[in-house]
Design an enzyme around this catalytic site. Structure first.
Site, short mmCIF file in Angstrom:
data_model
loop_
_atom_site.label_atom_id
_atom_site.label_comp_id
_atom_site.label_asym_id
_atom_site.label_seq_id
_atom_site.Cartn_x
_atom_site.Cartn_y
_atom_site.Cartn_z
N GLU A 241 -32.09 -33.05 99.53
CA GLU A 241 -31.01 -32.29 99.10
C GLU A 241 -31.31 -31.08 98.43
OE1 GLU A 241 -30.01 -34.33 95.58
OE2 GLU A 241 -27.78 -33.08 95.52
N HIS A 242 -32.41 -30.82 97.72
CA HIS A 242 -32.88 -29.72 96.75
C HIS A 242 -34.13 -29.39 97.42
CE1 HIS A 242 -30.28 -31.34 93.65
NE2 HIS A 242 -29.69 -30.40 93.98
#
EC number: 1.1.1.23
Lengths: 427, 427
Positions: free
Chosen positions: A325-326
């Site tokens: 996600e990040h």
């Protein structure tokens, strides 16, 4: 934090486990969810309120479902002015970024054909905001502002109300973001109410926002009845680091993800064994100093892995395989790697870009694909609140010019009337 | 074709019935579909082949699943050269249009923040192509070409093979469109194989393409495991006509939609009673002269309605309420209405733009939202084959500037470590 090097036995299996992480199987809850969906489709408000009583222990009348302007005004009094200002600053920066994502209707002419696409905002969008202990006014901003930037006419929000009422920060954030109406209902019944419409809650065109497995499953089963956004899972951060990174900053960033909940997943990928060991040590030290130490420690011990690989090249491959996600690029020249990164919800480049800055205030959206779905899902954007319609217009001459191949293609598919509809123009 | 005027009793109910059309309830087939999904997830190729035998009566070994280059070469010999040329012309025009939909990675700087979004193609896309009597090589072009324009590395196609093998037009269309590999499997088992991957069929990131209720349900249940496109239902055409329209052309266009299948839905909306009656008469006459008369006649008698309304203004409102897949504007100055049309999969403007031209050769995509889902789904486009990742980079000074509100927002949400991760940069 477990450190595992490419030369270790079990490296491949550990990486594979991470790549395969987080596939939510919704099969087990589908029957229960479908029962509620059906009940609300048939029973409307009454069914919604019956489930609100059953699951949330809240007794409401239909009239009391909607949050009143007075309650929103009161919410402002309940919070500090400085907090309101911070929310407003975040809102402004989010709006500024998302303005750049707007695309316009376009058309062009090629010989006698006018072709193009109309980019049109959705009419009504429903925003689901979970209740419970964790309240995220920042997510209300992130979900609602792009809708308003896109030109959505009406943004509805549903969030469960406990005994204490709706958290005032959520109400203030919704108000700042321009949410048009708020209903104090949650769970599958709220999602169903927005999808089908009830006497009180208007039918929406798309439902956006995170939720537990029941809410996520409801959205999935309603795909096609309404539009939905991506399926969100636990938070994730992968840090790509070379020897230049500051282990203490990297550890702080990993813990910032880990404090979300015990299912949060954090990874370090680095060609430096020393860096991996230093980060692991720093994590160990810092985790004790948090207000949410228990949660972060659990997430770290369960899911955190530092992968030591052969080279930065290989580190980038691993990051692409994991598709986090990040993705934080903590290297000397982070922009040099930009072109080779193919799968990540968001990229944070350089040592003064802690993920937290993007969570709250940078401007780009923090609603991002998790669990490896960054391979195919996008960061939430203005695109999610518009739709594209094709535009086609032909002159007589142009239709004449393409008539023969058109007729041929129609006959290949056995569609006589298709051929005739073009030919009829020249009879 | 039923004609009903705004002054008639039952007008409102008839319109409401159309607006509410075509909600596919997938609940009934979900358990059966889930069983197949689970079996293929666990059993791989063996499960796929077991279901191929059971449902399609085809016995295959894993080695024989993939269509060989020789078979594709043979397919070219089986079709006329002119038909191949027509497919190539269509492919070229589709590629030209979709090139314009490409968007690029962008970044900008605002004070010390670099913000932007990376637009990245998907790695692997799976294309489902139904078998049966109706074969649509045009849909193969429409689904595969935008993927290739987007930069997708690998496009896989699955289509069931009957006793007679795969239709040569499908193979030629796939080859022209640049499909990288083709497997002769269909149904839920093919969708499952692409979603989970088997020894023979590689896991894809997104599954695109139409199918029956089982295939559509499989895609829905797999949402999140892979990306999916919209849910496609029966074909639809709504014609907006004023007195200037040619009733014979309008009838030809309506029949072109109606010949698809008996579930196809066609509507006329006009302020002119005379136009409605003339079109209804022309439909009656023309339907007898088609090769697919029985199908078209059934669709017309079941679903076709001509709505006579008060004015063109009201006609546009009705078109927006219905949100048809195809909207033909058969009026004097069709472009004048463009701005007021809010919901339609595709718009055809002017009397020399029969829907068939857009089905086959205009260039814009013919994979379009049906059943009123044009309210929230888009025409298939290059956008469906890319994903967006956010880019964020802060300088030290910029982080300093936003640190206080950031810390404040983190504390509102109870996220201590978030605050610390920013503060740690200045210790």
């Amino acid at each position: 934090m477990k450190v595992i090097a490419y030369s270790d036995r079990g490296f491949k299996a550990a990486l594979e486990k991470v790549v395969q992480r987080g596939r939510q199987d919704t099969g087990a809850v589908e029957p229960a969810v479908r029962t509620i969906l059906k009940a609300v489709e048939r029973g409307g408000d009454r069914a919604v309120l019956r489930y609100a009583k059953k699951f949330d222990r809240v007794s409401l009348t239909p009239d009391a479902m909607r949050v009143t302007p007075e309650e929103i005004k009161e919410a402002y009094y309940k919070i500090r002015k400085e907090d309101g200002d911070a929310l407003r600053l975040a809102a402004q920066r989010i709006a500024t970024f998302h303005e750049r994502q707007r695309t316009k209707t376009w058309m062009y002419q090629e010989q006698g054909a006018t072709l193009g696409q109309a980019v049109l905002p959705l009419d009504v969008v429903g925003l689901y905001v979970p209740g419970g202990k964790a309240v995220y006014p920042s997510t209300v901003l992130m979900a609602a502002i792009p809708a308003k930037v896109a030109g959505v006419r009406r943004v509805t929000m549903c969030t469960p109300s406990g005994q204490a009422g709706i958290n005032p920060y959520l109400l203030v954030a919704a108000d700042i973001a321009g949410v048009d109406e708020i209903y104090r209902v949650g769970g599958v019944q709220a999602v169903a109410a927005m999808a089908y419409g009830t006497k009180t809650i208007a039918k929406v065109d798309k439902i956006v926002g995170p939720g537990n497995i029941y809410v996520a499953t409801a959205k999935k089963l309603l795909y096609g009845v309404v539009g939905i956004d991506m399926m969100a899972g636990p938070s994730e951060l992968l840090v790509l680091a070379d020897e230049s990174a500051n282990p203490s900053h990297v550890a702080a960033d990993l813990l910032c993800e880990a404090e979300h909940d015990e299912h949060a997943k954090v990874y370090l990928v680095t060609p430096s064994r020393k860096m991996a060991d230093n980060v692991a040590r720093a994590v160990q030290a810092q985790v004790k100093q948090l207000s949410r130490t228990a949660i972060a420690a659990k997430a770290i011990s369960r899911h955190a892995v530092a992968f030591v690989v052969e080279s930065m090249e290989r580190a980038i491959d691993v990051a692409n395989e994991i598709a986090a996600e990040h993705l934080s690029v903590a290297t000397e020249r982070p922009f040099d790697y930009l072109e080779r990164i193919r799968h990540a919800g968001a990229l944070f480049l350089g040592r003064y870009t802690p993920p937290a800055v993007a969570d709250y205030i940078a401007g780009p959206n923090h609603v991002l694909p998790t669990g490896g779905t960054a391979r195919f899902f996008s960061a939430l954007s203005v695109n999610d609140y518009v739709k594209i319609s094709n535009i086609v217009s032909f002159t007589k001459e142009e239709l004449q010019r393409v008539k023969d191949p058109l007729v041929r293609l129609a006959h290949i598919e056995g569609f006589d009337a298709h051929a005739k509809s073009a030919e009829s123009r020249f009879l």
